[in-house]
Design an enzyme around this catalytic site. Structure first.
Site, short mmCIF file in Angstrom:
data_model
loop_
_atom_site.label_atom_id
_atom_site.label_comp_id
_atom_site.label_asym_id
_atom_site.label_seq_id
_atom_site.Cartn_x
_atom_site.Cartn_y
_atom_site.Cartn_z
N CYS A 156 138.20 95.25 48.76
CA CYS A 156 136.78 94.99 48.62
C CYS A 156 136.59 93.55 48.19
CB CYS A 156 136.13 95.97 47.66
SG CYS A 156 136.33 95.52 45.96
N LYS A 204 127.61 103.38 34.18
CA LYS A 204 128.02 103.54 35.58
C LYS A 204 129.47 104.01 35.70
CE LYS A 204 129.51 100.30 39.22
NZ LYS A 204 130.90 100.06 38.79
N ASN A 205 130.37 103.35 34.95
CA ASN A 205 131.78 103.66 35.15
C ASN A 205 132.21 104.95 34.44
OD1 ASN A 205 132.01 101.59 36.91
ND2 ASN A 205 132.96 100.16 35.48
N ASP A 252 134.30 92.89 33.96
CA ASP A 252 132.97 93.19 34.52
C ASP A 252 131.86 92.38 33.86
OD1 ASP A 252 134.32 94.96 36.08
OD2 ASP A 252 133.68 96.76 35.03
N ARG A 296 142.39 96.21 45.57
CA ARG A 296 142.13 97.55 45.04
C ARG A 296 143.05 98.65 45.57
NH1 ARG A 296 135.91 97.65 43.20
NH2 ARG A 296 136.95 98.59 41.46
N ARG A 326 123.59 98.98 43.21
CA ARG A 326 124.64 100.00 43.10
C ARG A 326 124.97 100.28 41.64
NH1 ARG A 326 129.35 98.65 47.40
NH2 ARG A 326 130.34 100.31 46.24
N1 EPU Z 1 145.85 98.41 40.38
C1 EPU Z 1 146.98 98.56 41.16
N2 EPU Z 1 147.28 99.81 41.61
C2 EPU Z 1 146.52 100.90 41.32
C3 EPU Z 1 145.37 100.73 40.53
C4 EPU Z 1 145.07 99.46 40.08
O1 EPU Z 1 147.68 97.61 41.46
O2 EPU Z 1 146.87 102.00 41.77
C5 EPU Z 1 145.51 97.07 39.88
C6 EPU Z 1 144.21 96.53 40.49
O3 EPU Z 1 144.45 95.89 41.72
C7 EPU Z 1 143.69 95.62 39.41
C8 EPU Z 1 144.20 96.27 38.12
O4 EPU Z 1 145.24 97.15 38.49
O5 EPU Z 1 144.30 94.36 39.54
C9 EPU Z 1 143.16 97.04 37.36
O6 EPU Z 1 142.52 97.99 38.21
P1 EPU Z 1 141.80 99.30 37.64
O7 EPU Z 1 142.46 100.49 38.22
O8 EPU Z 1 141.73 99.18 36.16
O9 EPU Z 1 140.33 99.15 38.24
P2 EPU Z 1 139.45 100.30 38.92
O10 EPU Z 1 139.63 101.58 38.22
O11 EPU Z 1 139.61 100.25 40.38
C10 EPU Z 1 137.42 100.05 37.30
C11 EPU Z 1 135.96 99.76 37.41
C12 EPU Z 1 135.77 98.29 37.75
C13 EPU Z 1 136.45 97.44 36.68
C14 EPU Z 1 137.92 97.84 36.49
C15 EPU Z 1 138.59 97.14 35.33
C16 EPU Z 1 135.05 101.85 38.20
C17 EPU Z 1 134.38 102.58 39.29
N3 EPU Z 1 135.38 100.59 38.46
O12 EPU Z 1 137.99 99.76 38.57
O13 EPU Z 1 134.37 98.08 37.72
O14 EPU Z 1 136.39 96.08 37.04
O15 EPU Z 1 138.00 99.27 36.26
O16 EPU Z 1 137.91 97.39 34.15
O17 EPU Z 1 135.24 102.38 37.12
C18 EPU Z 1 132.37 96.94 38.15
O18 EPU Z 1 131.79 97.80 37.48
O19 EPU Z 1 131.82 95.87 38.51
C19 EPU Z 1 133.77 97.16 38.53
C20 EPU Z 1 134.36 96.50 39.53
#
Ligand code: EPU
Length: 429
Positions: free
Chosen positions: A117, A22-23, A308, A122, A400
């Protein structure tokens, strides 16, 4: 209302084929917009997030068709729009990847700002900071974020050091930098398997990305990307979810179509609890020989224990002998599933980001609600091992991210079905 009905107590036996990640799809499918050609992507999971991503691609002008149940063809030569329609974008957090790809190819992108969310706030400040370092201006206009490079020029390569390890910003900047003018260096980059997969996809289409899988990724911009074929990696978290299901319900299953190395961070704590796990070349045998013991887990970026998988391991910890402790360090609100597990008889206390479990001999079926994707997966796992019948509502969250979870579990011997209930409410009239 649709819901899952699960009668617990059946051990799981047999083989399950793991779907595409998915990711990985979350960033690679928006990445198709960078390509002035025709691409074929295989091992695409049939999940709601993928269907929505394809809807967004089509709304921008891409022509996408399914060639088989897990293979799509996309023609992104004529992209008319630079705007992700708000009513589509807000339905999926990962729609922010369209900012990186539209900006990288056309120097302009408009998309709805992702809101908070159910698992946390996020923010996308790290993504925007990166685009700004590459010469883009951004402005927030109501619910929309508008990012553009002056005079529609190309982004310029830059050195970007993220303030924290972020999967999303790492991938978004890789996408934006692929067609930039010059070299981009991403420091403190995330190293998840889907980041390596995104680099593999971009390179297969003519990009020059190196270092993916380490904390420094170098992207040498190229003038254009060409069409080609690519196959997504298997889903690490779907595989881990089935491993946790066997840990809770018992039995012995073979996971096929996987990359064992991606699962080491999940196998290690499960082995520690007493599970037997044997690696094949692209498969894993998982069995529960006896009672499980408690575990201490702290979620970390890859190669640490993935957030996750945290709720699914929480479901297993409910049954493990003695005390288990789980600390969630990535998302501030990802322990809410514990309240639903408590309704099934689990002994869990939560202090801020730490959950303490005391194993109980049995959980009891109840009516519970999937509060988010992985919280829903945790309830399915608990229900498979519980006494009696569990009904899980709000399963849209689960669908999803999991392809045919009920069908795959039923094939392993679980008593699980997807039910629809006619509701005669006032809103229906
Ligand atoms: N963060 C910030 N600022 C940013 C981006 C992130 O403060 O601009 C913080 C977030 O608030 C969080 C941390 O950094 O505390 C990590 O966030 P990250 O950017 O790594 O997460 P993401 O890219 O939004 C993806 C996956 C998530 C998974 C996380 C961590 C996708 C679509 N989503 O989210 O997947 O938990 O990486 O591995 O790739 C799931 O599949 O259930 C899911 C939530």
């Amino acid at each position: 209302m649709v819901y899952y009905k699960i009668r617990g107590g059946r051990k799981l036996y047999g083989e399950v084929k793991i779907s595409g990640a998915k990711n990985a799809a979350a960033s690679i499918l928006p990445g198709l917009l960078l390509i002035n050609g025709i691409c074929r992507i295989c091992n695409v999971p049939q999940i709601e997030d993928v269907h929505l991503t394809i809807e967004i691609l089509e709304s921008l002008g891409a022509k996408v068709r399914w060639l088989s149940s897990d293979c799509i063809e996309a023609d992104c030569r004529e992209i008319g729009s630079r705007t992700v329609l708000p009513h589509l974008g807000v339905r999926m957090r990962a729609s922010h990847f369209f900012i990186g790809t539209l900006l990288g190819r056309f120097g302009e992108a408009n998309a709805p700002l992702p809101g908070g969310c159910v698992i946390g706030t996020r923010p996308i400040d790290q993504h925007l900071k990166g685009f700004a370092a590459m010469g883009a201006d951004y402005a927030v206009d109501g619910e929309m974020v508008r990012v553009s490079v002056k005079n529609g020029q190309r982004l310029k390569g830059a050195e970007i050091c993220f303030d924290m390890v972020t999967v999303g910003a790492t991938m978004n900047l890789m996408l934006a930098a692929a067609l930039a003018d010059g070299v981009t260096v991403l420091k403190n980059a995330a190293s998840e398997p889907h980041i390596v997969d995104l680099a593999g996809f971009l390179n297969a289409m003519g990009a020059d990305v190196s270092g993916a899988g380490t904390d420094e990724i170098i992207i040498k911009g190229v003038p254009s990307l060409h069409g080609g074929s690519y196959s997504l990696i298997p889903d690490q978290i779907e595989a881990g979810t089935f491993m946790a299901a066997v840990a809770a319900a018992g039995g012995r299953i073979r996971l096929s179509g996987i990359i064992p190395a991606h699962l080491k961070c999940i196998s290690a704590p499960l082995r520690h609890m007493g599970m037997e796990i044997t690696e094949g070349e692209d498969s894993l045998m998982v069995s529960r020989p006896g009672e499980l013991s408690g575990i201490d887990i702290v979620t970390r970026p890859y190669p640490g224990f993935p957030t996750d998988m945290q709720p699914q391991m929480g479901a297993v910890a409910c049954f493990a002998r003695g005390k288990s402790t789980i600390v969630e360090t990535i998302w501030e609100d990802r322990l809410r599933y514990t309240s639903e597990l408590r309704r099934m008889g689990a002994d869990i206390t939560v202090h801020e980001r730490t959950a303490i479990f005391h194993g109980v001999p049995h959980l009891t079926g109840a009516s519970v609600e999937a509060l988010d994707l992985r919280a829903g997966a945790a309830l399915v796992i608990a229900a498979l091992a519980a006494d009696g019948v569990t009904q899980i509502s709000n399963i849209g969250f689960i669908e999803r991210g999991y392809h045919d979870l009920t069908g795959k579990l039923a094939a392993l011997g679980a008593e699980i079905s997807r039910e629809a209930e006619e509701r005669d409410t006032e809103e229906d009239h």
